[in-house]
Motif scaffolding. Structure first.
Motif, short mmCIF file in Angstrom:
data_model
loop_
_atom_site.label_atom_id
_atom_site.label_comp_id
_atom_site.label_asym_id
_atom_site.label_seq_id
_atom_site.Cartn_x
_atom_site.Cartn_y
_atom_site.Cartn_z
N LYS A 234 0.86 -1.14 0.12
CA LYS A 234 -0.05 -0.08 0.01
C LYS A 234 0.97 1.18 -0.08
O LYS A 234 2.11 1.09 0.50
N PRO A 235 0.34 2.36 -0.47
CA PRO A 235 1.07 3.64 -0.57
C PRO A 235 1.80 4.03 1.04
O PRO A 235 2.78 4.40 1.31
N GLU A 236 0.78 3.79 1.80
CA GLU A 236 1.51 3.93 3.49
C GLU A 236 2.39 3.01 3.92
O GLU A 236 3.32 3.18 4.79
N ASP A 237 2.94 2.00 3.09
CA ASP A 237 3.96 1.25 3.11
C ASP A 237 5.58 1.98 2.75
O ASP A 237 6.45 1.41 3.26
N THR A 238 5.22 3.07 2.01
CA THR A 238 6.63 3.67 1.69
C THR A 238 7.41 4.27 2.71
O THR A 238 6.78 4.65 3.71
N GLY A 239 8.51 4.07 2.63
CA GLY A 239 9.63 4.30 3.67
C GLY A 239 10.84 3.64 3.65
O GLY A 239 11.25 3.06 2.34
N VAL A 240 11.86 3.83 4.39
CA VAL A 240 13.14 3.28 4.17
C VAL A 240 13.07 2.28 5.30
O VAL A 240 12.78 2.41 6.41
N TYR A 241 13.43 1.23 4.71
CA TYR A 241 13.46 -0.27 5.46
C TYR A 241 14.79 -0.63 5.98
O TYR A 241 15.93 -0.66 5.23
N TYR A 242 14.82 -0.95 7.32
CA TYR A 242 16.11 -1.42 7.97
C TYR A 242 15.98 -2.45 8.56
O TYR A 242 15.11 -3.02 9.20
N CYS A 243 16.90 -3.53 8.36
CA CYS A 243 17.10 -4.63 9.05
C CYS A 243 18.15 -4.46 10.46
O CYS A 243 19.02 -3.52 10.55
N LYS A 244 17.72 -5.21 11.46
CA LYS A 244 18.55 -5.13 12.70
C LYS A 244 18.57 -6.70 13.26
O LYS A 244 17.72 -7.61 13.30
N VAL A 245 19.67 -6.92 13.67
CA VAL A 245 20.05 -8.15 14.30
C VAL A 245 20.56 -8.23 15.83
O VAL A 245 21.68 -7.32 15.94
N GLU A 246 20.14 -8.56 16.72
CA GLU A 246 20.41 -8.35 18.17
C GLU A 246 20.91 -9.93 18.61
O GLU A 246 20.49 -10.67 18.57
N THR A 247 22.34 -9.85 18.74
CA THR A 247 23.06 -10.99 19.15
C THR A 247 23.31 -11.18 20.61
O THR A 247 23.40 -12.26 20.99
N GLY A 248 22.75 -10.09 21.38
CA GLY A 248 23.08 -10.50 22.64
C GLY A 248 24.19 -9.68 23.35
O GLY A 248 24.27 -9.37 24.52
N TYR A 249 25.29 -9.52 22.57
CA TYR A 249 26.44 -8.78 22.96
C TYR A 249 26.35 -7.56 22.05
O TYR A 249 27.33 -6.52 22.39
N ALA A 250 25.77 -7.45 20.88
CA ALA A 250 25.96 -6.14 20.27
C ALA A 250 24.43 -6.22 19.32
O ALA A 250 23.96 -7.32 19.20
N ASP A 251 24.13 -5.17 18.90
CA ASP A 251 23.00 -4.85 18.00
C ASP A 251 23.53 -4.20 16.70
O ASP A 251 24.46 -3.39 16.75
N TYR A 252 23.21 -4.79 15.57
CA TYR A 252 23.60 -4.44 14.25
C TYR A 252 22.44 -3.75 13.46
O TYR A 252 21.51 -4.37 13.50
N TRP A 253 22.77 -2.69 12.72
CA TRP A 253 21.66 -1.93 11.89
C TRP A 253 22.02 -2.09 10.48
O TRP A 253 23.21 -1.71 10.23
N GLY A 254 21.49 -2.16 9.59
CA GLY A 254 21.71 -1.76 8.19
C GLY A 254 21.50 -0.30 7.88
O GLY A 254 20.98 0.50 8.47
N GLN A 255 21.84 0.00 6.55
CA GLN A 255 21.90 1.58 6.42
C GLN A 255 20.48 1.78 5.69
O GLN A 255 20.11 3.07 5.40
N GLY A 256 19.57 0.88 5.41
CA GLY A 256 18.36 0.86 4.74
C GLY A 256 18.12 0.80 3.41
O GLY A 256 19.17 1.02 2.56
N THR A 257 17.14 0.44 3.08
CA THR A 257 16.82 0.28 1.54
C THR A 257 15.38 1.12 1.39
O THR A 257 14.32 0.78 2.12
N GLN A 258 15.34 1.78 0.22
CA GLN A 258 14.05 2.63 0.18
C GLN A 258 13.03 1.90 -0.68
O GLN A 258 13.28 0.97 -1.64
N VAL A 259 11.74 1.79 -0.12
CA VAL A 259 10.63 1.23 -0.57
C VAL A 259 9.61 2.24 -1.18
O VAL A 259 9.02 3.05 -0.17
N THR A 260 9.00 2.54 -2.09
CA THR A 260 8.11 3.40 -2.81
C THR A 260 6.94 2.96 -3.42
O THR A 260 6.96 2.12 -4.36
N VAL A 261 5.81 3.02 -2.68
CA VAL A 261 4.59 2.19 -3.31
C VAL A 261 3.65 3.66 -3.78
O VAL A 261 3.23 4.32 -3.21
#
Length: 115
Positions: A86-113
């Protein structure tokens, strides 16, 4: 330091589908939680979907029944399949992994609907 890189974003018409991938610079062999977040225009970053080490999934109400999160392998730990976009799904999407000793984020990918 593990780096995450998202891919699969792009421009799609309403009702279409996209699949997002998250690639890790180093193998991730264990995690506590992995998630996908998004930040729409003028909005705060919000959780879209998450999966625990035990396989339990959680989704934002706005995407339930349309999005599916899944875990992959050590170098591509998490995916997000997005259907009936849907158009309201538009945004920058980020993945995140929590390992217990560190959290990691991606830089994001644009999704435009588009409507």
């Amino acid at each position: 330091q593990v780096q995450l890189v998202e891919s699969g974003g792009g421009l799609v018409q309403a009702g279409g589908s996209l699949g997002l991938s998250c690639a890790a610079s180093e193998s991730i062999f264990s995690f506590n939680l992995m998630g996908w977040y998004r930040q729409g225009p003028g909005k705060q970053r919000e959780l879209v979907a998450a999966v625990t080490r035990g396989g339990t999934t959680n989704y934002a109400d706005s995407v339930k029944g349309r999005f599916t999160i899944s875990s992959g392998n050590a170098k591509n730990p998490v995916y997000l399949q997005m259907n009936s976009l849907k158009p309201e799904d538009t945004g920058v999407y980020y993945c995140k992994v929590e390992t217990g000793y560190a959290d990691y984020w991606g830089q994001g990918t644009q999704v435009t609907v588009s409507s």
